[in-house]
Design a protein around this motif. Structure first.
Motif, PDB file in Angstrom:
ATOM      1  N   LYS A 183      -6.758  -2.032   5.283  1.00 58.03           N
ATOM      2  CA  LYS A 183      -5.755  -1.101   5.820  1.00 58.03           C
ATOM      3  C   LYS A 183      -4.751  -1.837   6.695  1.00 58.03           C
ATOM      4  O   LYS A 183      -3.527  -1.615   6.610  1.00 58.03           O
ATOM      5  N   GLU A 184      -5.255  -2.739   7.534  1.00 59.19           N
ATOM      6  CA  GLU A 184      -4.373  -3.502   8.422  1.00 59.19           C
ATOM      7  C   GLU A 184      -3.458  -4.422   7.615  1.00 59.19           C
ATOM      8  O   GLU A 184      -2.266  -4.545   7.912  1.00 59.19           O
ATOM      9  N   LYS A 187      -0.180  -3.177   6.146  1.00 60.86           N
ATOM     10  CA  LYS A 187       0.958  -2.943   7.040  1.00 60.86           C
ATOM     11  C   LYS A 187       1.989  -4.061   6.937  1.00 60.86           C
ATOM     12  O   LYS A 187       3.139  -3.889   7.343  1.00 60.86           O
ATOM     13  N   THR A 188       1.592  -5.213   6.404  1.00 59.77           N
ATOM     14  CA  THR A 188       2.484  -6.378   6.370  1.00 59.77           C
ATOM     15  C   THR A 188       2.844  -6.828   4.959  1.00 59.77           C
ATOM     16  O   THR A 188       3.738  -7.660   4.792  1.00 59.77           O
ATOM     17  N   GLN A 252       1.008  -0.746  -0.975  1.00 60.92           N
ATOM     18  CA  GLN A 252       1.369  -0.099   0.280  1.00 60.92           C
ATOM     19  C   GLN A 252       2.122   1.202   0.039  1.00 60.92           C
ATOM     20  O   GLN A 252       3.019   1.289  -0.791  1.00 60.92           O
ATOM     21  N   LYS A 254       2.430   5.366   2.376  1.00 55.53           N
ATOM     22  CA  LYS A 254       1.836   6.224   3.404  1.00 55.53           C
ATOM     23  C   LYS A 254       0.533   6.837   2.881  1.00 55.53           C
ATOM     24  O   LYS A 254      -0.459   6.939   3.611  1.00 55.53           O
ATOM     25  N   GLN A 257      -2.263   4.369   3.140  1.00 55.53           N
ATOM     26  CA  GLN A 257      -2.768   4.294   4.509  1.00 55.53           C
ATOM     27  C   GLN A 257      -3.660   5.496   4.826  1.00 55.53           C
ATOM     28  O   GLN A 257      -4.715   5.353   5.467  1.00 55.53           O
ATOM     29  N   LYS A 261      -7.608   5.291   5.869  1.00 52.72           N
ATOM     30  CA  LYS A 261      -8.048   5.920   7.121  1.00 52.72           C
ATOM     31  C   LYS A 261      -9.211   6.874   6.849  1.00 52.72           C
ATOM     32  O   LYS A 261     -10.240   6.850   7.549  1.00 52.72           O
TER      33      LYS A 261
END
Length: 403
Positions: A183-184, A187-188, A252, A254, A257, A261
């Motif tokens: 998940k982290e 983000k990149t 990636q 939303k 993510q 989560k």
């Protein structure tokens, strides 16, 4: 190669000219791999002989001839034979052809938009382990070979690579840490490829972009995972086979993510009642995904299920659902085969290049004395009649190869 391309005894120069570029690039690979190399019959179908003047660079990246770094060596070995990203098909080592269906989505390199990701919470500093400052081929732990193959795959194709040392959950099995770390990472990077350390790409010259086209990752795809073998322990509560979380390609968004989560919070049971049992019970985060997440994120393109035969298992597992790992191999049957897999992924490309170099330098390195006869310990030039008799003798007194 004709006899005219070899050097006759009387015309042999005292020292042949070396093709420095290719030789310099390949010599370190000999030192690292050739002693313990395993034979592989596969020669990439896109392999083409290089001209005698030296290395042909078919990629857009030029090589610095004076740079002897390992990164340059790897680029020199693989770049000229990379499979085209938007090629209509791919032929594997068994001659089987895999074809794209329709127009490919990916036609250009994704480069650093892709992250090849290793995740582990263990120190891995023991003898033969990856984080030890010294690592030798003999005595290397199998999982080190797996992670090194991930690192090499990223370098070959210009993707980003990261090893994430994760903190431990105090109340969960260690494999759960992959969920928040993926998940982290999303983000990149636009795309992440997570692999367990016993997973590797079987054809390192085959780009991820081609596989994304072949497996049809759309703009709406959240993740791709392979289905597990058809065995009793691999079924969820609804009677469907688990998706194996040892190899995950995620894109990636939303919604991606949100999925990660929900996955990471599954054992809290705020959303999925009964999920806490998978904190410590096998198959841990994989069972949580299989019993809950796959049914919650169920839009048509959300989760792409990859065939077990293509993205799971290894040839040693063909009697377990036919999962032989055509493109991605998961060595859950015998992790000891990871080292062989790493050597194959180098030697099947290195050996044709070494053989090619041998032939390129034939006129300088091969001495043809077939026009002479042995008289005791002396070489005596043969008459034309003797040469004709020799041609008709068909290798008299010669041993078969291997004796």
């Amino acid at each position: 190669m004709s006899a005219a391309q070899y050097t006759a005894l009387g015309n042999l120069s005292p020292q042949g000219r070396w093709r420095r570029v290719l030789l310099i690039a390949l010599v370190p690979m000999i030192c690292a791999f050739i002693y313990y190399a395993y034979e592989s019959s596969f020669i990439p179908p896109s392999f083409k002989p290089l001209p005698s003047s030296g290395l042909t660079n078919t990629s857009s990246e030029a090589f610095n001839q004076d740079d002897l770094s390992m990164a340059t060596v790897i680029k020199a070995l693989y770049s000229p034979i990379l499979h085209p990203i938007d090629a209509a098909n791919f032929t594997d080592e068994d001659g089987d052809v895999y074809r794209l269906q329709g127009e490919p989505r990916f036609k250009e390199k994704l480069g650093k938009k892709v992250l090849i990701l290793d995740i582990d919470s263990r120190p891995l500093t023991g003898e033969g382990q990856l984080m030890n400052q010294e690592l030798k081929w003999k005595g290397m732990r199998p999982l080190s070979a797996g992670m090194l193959s991930h690192y090499m795959f990223a370098m070959i194709h210009g993707y980003d690579y990261k090893f994430m040392r994760a903190p431990d959950y105090p109340d969960r099995w260690g494999t759960w840490v992959k969920v928040p770390m993926m998940k982290e990472a999303l983000k990149t990077h636009d795309y992440i490829v997570f692999m367990d350390s016993d997973v590797m790409f079987h054809y390192p010259h085959l780009p991820l972009e081609w596989l994304l086209n072949y497996w049809n990752m759309t703009a709406d795809t959240l993740a791709m995972m392979s289905i597990d073998p058809d065995e009793p322990q691999n079924y969820d509560a609804k009677g469907n086979r688990y998706l194996n979380t040892g190899f995950v390609i995620a894109q990636q968004s939303k919604r991606t993510q949100d999925m990660y989560k929900a996955w990471g919070e599954c054992p809290s049971e705020t959303r999925y009642k009964g999920c806490s049992k998978w904190k410590l019970e096998w198959a841990h985060e994989q069972a949580a995904f299989g019993n809950y997440l796959r049914y919650d994120f169920d839009r048509p393109d959300d989760i792409k299920v990859l065939p077990c035969v293509e993205a799971n298992g290894a040839p040693e597992a063909t009697d377990r659902g036919g999962c032989k790992g055509i493109f991605v191999r998961h060595f859950w049957v015998d992790k000891g085969l990871l080292s062989k897999g790493l050597s194959d992924s180098v030697m099947q490309y290195f050996l044709p290049r070494l053989h090619q170099l041998y032939h390129q330098q034939a006129s300088e390195n091969i001495i043809d004395t077939k026009g002479f006869k042995l008289d005791g310990v002396d070489l005596v030039e043969m008459t034309e009649q003797e040469k004709e008799e020799l041609r008709n003798s068909d290798g008299q007194n010669q041993k078969d190869e291997g004796f």
